[in-house]
Motif scaffolding. Structure first.
Motif, PDB file in Angstrom:
ATOM      1  N   SER A 127       0.824  -1.290  -0.032  1.00  0.00           N
ATOM      2  CA  SER A 127      -0.177  -0.121  -0.061  1.00  0.00           C
ATOM      3  C   SER A 127       0.768   1.455  -0.048  1.00  0.00           C
ATOM      4  O   SER A 127       0.233   2.355  -0.208  1.00  0.00           O
ATOM      5  CB  SER A 127      -0.952   0.022   1.078  1.00  0.00           C
ATOM      6  N   ASP A 128       2.280   1.120   0.252  1.00  0.00           N
ATOM      7  CA  ASP A 128       2.879   2.169   0.382  1.00  0.00           C
ATOM      8  C   ASP A 128       3.743   2.543  -1.075  1.00  0.00           C
ATOM      9  O   ASP A 128       4.595   3.402  -1.075  1.00  0.00           O
ATOM     10  CB  ASP A 128       4.119   2.149   1.503  1.00  0.00           C
ATOM     11  N   PHE A 129       3.462   1.827  -2.069  1.00  0.00           N
ATOM     12  CA  PHE A 129       3.821   1.846  -3.306  1.00  0.00           C
ATOM     13  C   PHE A 129       3.026   2.397  -4.238  1.00  0.00           C
ATOM     14  O   PHE A 129       1.809   2.607  -4.107  1.00  0.00           O
ATOM     15  CB  PHE A 129       4.394   0.674  -4.029  1.00  0.00           C
ATOM     16  N   PRO A 130       3.515   3.218  -5.079  1.00  0.00           N
ATOM     17  CA  PRO A 130       2.381   3.819  -6.094  1.00  0.00           C
ATOM     18  C   PRO A 130       1.518   2.909  -6.682  1.00  0.00           C
ATOM     19  O   PRO A 130       1.672   1.631  -7.223  1.00  0.00           O
ATOM     20  CB  PRO A 130       3.258   4.586  -7.247  1.00  0.00           C
ATOM     21  N   SER A 131       0.150   2.980  -6.771  1.00  0.00           N
ATOM     22  CA  SER A 131      -0.923   2.031  -6.876  1.00  0.00           C
ATOM     23  C   SER A 131      -0.938   1.593  -8.249  1.00  0.00           C
ATOM     24  O   SER A 131      -0.694   2.188  -9.373  1.00  0.00           O
ATOM     25  CB  SER A 131      -2.285   2.640  -6.558  1.00  0.00           C
ATOM     26  N   ALA A 132      -1.143   0.070  -8.630  1.00  0.00           N
ATOM     27  CA  ALA A 132      -1.330  -0.282  -9.832  1.00  0.00           C
ATOM     28  C   ALA A 132      -2.885  -0.866 -10.164  1.00  0.00           C
ATOM     29  O   ALA A 132      -3.064  -1.503 -11.050  1.00  0.00           O
ATOM     30  CB  ALA A 132      -0.510  -1.745  -9.829  1.00  0.00           C
ATOM     31  N   ARG A 133      -3.540  -0.412  -9.335  1.00  0.00           N
ATOM     32  CA  ARG A 133      -4.900  -0.548  -9.310  1.00  0.00           C
ATOM     33  C   ARG A 133      -5.865   0.097 -10.534  1.00  0.00           C
ATOM     34  O   ARG A 133      -5.166   1.129 -10.667  1.00  0.00           O
ATOM     35  CB  ARG A 133      -5.739  -0.224  -8.224  1.00  0.00           C
ATOM     36  N   LEU A 134      -6.574  -0.546 -11.152  1.00  0.00           N
ATOM     37  CA  LEU A 134      -7.319  -0.064 -12.394  1.00  0.00           C
ATOM     38  C   LEU A 134      -8.554  -0.288 -11.919  1.00  0.00           C
ATOM     39  O   LEU A 134      -9.188  -1.518 -11.836  1.00  0.00           O
ATOM     40  CB  LEU A 134      -6.901  -0.595 -13.547  1.00  0.00           C
ATOM     41  N   ASP A 135      -9.680   0.566 -12.055  1.00  0.00           N
ATOM     42  CA  ASP A 135     -11.167   0.581 -11.744  1.00  0.00           C
ATOM     43  C   ASP A 135     -11.879   0.601 -13.043  1.00  0.00           C
ATOM     44  O   ASP A 135     -11.561   1.265 -13.945  1.00  0.00           O
ATOM     45  CB  ASP A 135     -11.649   1.409 -10.764  1.00  0.00           C
ATOM     46  N   PRO A 136     -13.088   0.375 -12.930  1.00  0.00           N
ATOM     47  CA  PRO A 136     -13.792   0.550 -14.193  1.00  0.00           C
ATOM     48  C   PRO A 136     -14.337   2.101 -14.253  1.00  0.00           C
ATOM     49  O   PRO A 136     -14.100   2.946 -13.381  1.00  0.00           O
ATOM     50  CB  PRO A 136     -15.184  -0.310 -13.885  1.00  0.00           C
ATOM     51  N   GLY A 137     -14.177   2.560 -15.690  1.00  0.00           N
ATOM     52  CA  GLY A 137     -14.414   3.830 -15.698  1.00  0.00           C
ATOM     53  C   GLY A 137     -13.113   4.460 -16.029  1.00  0.00           C
ATOM     54  O   GLY A 137     -12.922   5.830 -16.589  1.00  0.00           O
ATOM     55  N   GLN A 138     -11.808   3.898 -15.296  1.00  0.00           N
ATOM     56  CA  GLN A 138     -10.528   4.393 -15.692  1.00  0.00           C
ATOM     57  C   GLN A 138      -9.709   3.791 -16.795  1.00  0.00           C
ATOM     58  O   GLN A 138     -10.388   2.961 -17.408  1.00  0.00           O
ATOM     59  CB  GLN A 138      -9.597   4.034 -14.296  1.00  0.00           C
ATOM     60  N   ARG A 139      -8.576   4.415 -17.233  1.00  0.00           N
ATOM     61  CA  ARG A 139      -7.877   4.003 -18.502  1.00  0.00           C
ATOM     62  C   ARG A 139      -6.545   3.986 -17.885  1.00  0.00           C
ATOM     63  O   ARG A 139      -5.817   5.103 -17.598  1.00  0.00           O
ATOM     64  CB  ARG A 139      -8.075   5.051 -19.457  1.00  0.00           C
TER      65      ARG A 139
END
Length: 350
Positions: free
Chosen positions: A326-338
């Motif tokens: 959680s302390d690293f820059p996020s690699a998460r991608l959510d619907p509606g994002q690109r």
């Protein structure tokens, strides 16, 4: 002259295969739909002599039969995820541990082994390009969400730009990069290249090559490339435990500047040929890998055996094991994002 054309390129699994050849003035590149792979990249030296500066195979079937990451697109997640597990919104996802005990580059059936669709081939007065697309279904290799990914290669007279993009229908993680092995001299002497990296910190790793969480200053270490340094001078410096762990360089550097903005990341220069490659990225990190596991058992283009140190990888990407940090820059991608990641390799001579 610029051109972009689809050409026959042998067979793949018994079926006719193709490649896309891009030309812009004195530069040319060949892209394979299998793995959205950079199969060749031809660049002139200071005397105008052209050489292919990336490792790979002469036939497409070898990329299937002898997977070695040469020039491929890796995903869904480039680099390692610890123990092949991560949690997202309270649910744990289990991935293949193909780099024991960790998950590496999306697994043994990652994006490098997929046949991408050729969506567009085009050219104008200043550029030639190809856009390839891939759909990765929900649950593919253990990852959540249906991911629609694209890889666009654009060649101009000065540079090759690779732009990755993706969208999802459910929360997921994504980290795409190209895994080209560069040998600017074309003679297997990449350890003689001069390297500069725009980073004051790198990520130390544990014995399994997973980041410890520390952001260590490069100053006073073999990882200090803030000014040009010959790669081979310190690649075997066993006095540094990080060199010993990685069997050389296999580490992520924290690229200076604003993430998401195309900014200078590295300069690779070959004094013998005069070729210089400037790397610019939008990603937060740059993985330096010095081909430490090339052991001479793999015959590549022209039947040449590839050995440790023959080439070097400079892979723009998210930091390794980010889904578990959680302390690293996020690699998460959510619907509606690109998701977007752009890398530019510009060429000149000295």
């Amino acid at each position: 002259m610029t051109s972009a054309q689809r050409i026959a390129f042998g067979t793949l699994d018994g079926q006719p295969a193709e490649a896309i050849e891009l030309t812009a003035a004195t530069l040319s590149a060949r892209i394979l739909p299998l793995g959205a792979t950079l199969q060749s990249l031809c660049v002139p030296d200071r005397d105008g002599t052209v050489a292919d500066i990336v490792l790979g195979f002469d036939d497409v079937q070898s990329y299937r039969d002898r997977p070695s990451w040469f020039g491929v697109t890796v995903g869904r997640y480039a680099n390692r995820i610890a123990h092949g597990r991560f949690s997202l919104d309270g649910r744990t996802y289990t991935l293949e541990t193909n780099n024991t005990p960790n998950h590496l580059h999306g697994g043994s059936d990652g994006f490098d082994q997929r046949l991408w669709d050729v969506a567009e081939v085009g050219q104008d007065d200043g550029a030639a390009w190809v856009r390839l697309t891939l759909t990765s279904p929900d649950g593919d290799a253990g990852y959540p969400g249906t991911l629609h990914a694209s890889a666009t290669y654009t060649l101009t007279p000065e540079a090759l730009t690779i732009a990755y993009a993706a969208t999802t229908d459910a929360p997921t993680v994504v980290n795409l990069t190209n895994h080209a092995f560069f040998d600017l001299g074309g003679q297997g002497e990449a350890m003689r290249h001069l390297l500069t990296i725009e980073a004051v910190q790198f990520l130390p790793v544990d014995a399994t090559s997973i980041p410890t969480g520390e952001r260590r200053a490069v100053a006073g270490t073999p990882f200090d490339f803030r000014s040009p340094h010959v790669i081979g001078d310190r690649v075997r410096d066993g006095r540094d435990e990080q060199i010993a762990i990685g069997r050389g360089y296999d580490h992520n550097f924290i690229v200076r500047g604003k993430v998401g903005v195309l900014r200078p990341a590295a300069v690779l220069a070959d004094p013998t040929s005069g070729r210089v490659m400037d790397v610019a990225v939008t990603a937060p990190g740059l993985q330096l890998y010095a081909g430490n596991f090339l052991n001479g058992a793999q015959a590549g283009k022209g039947g040449r055996l590839y050995r440790q140190g023959d080439a070097v990888c400079l892979e723009p990407q998210a930091w390794p094991d980010t889904p578990n940090r959680s302390d690293f820059p996020s690699a998460r991608l959510d619907p509606g994002q690109r998701y977007e990641s752009v890398m530019r390799f510009a060429f000149s001579v000295r």
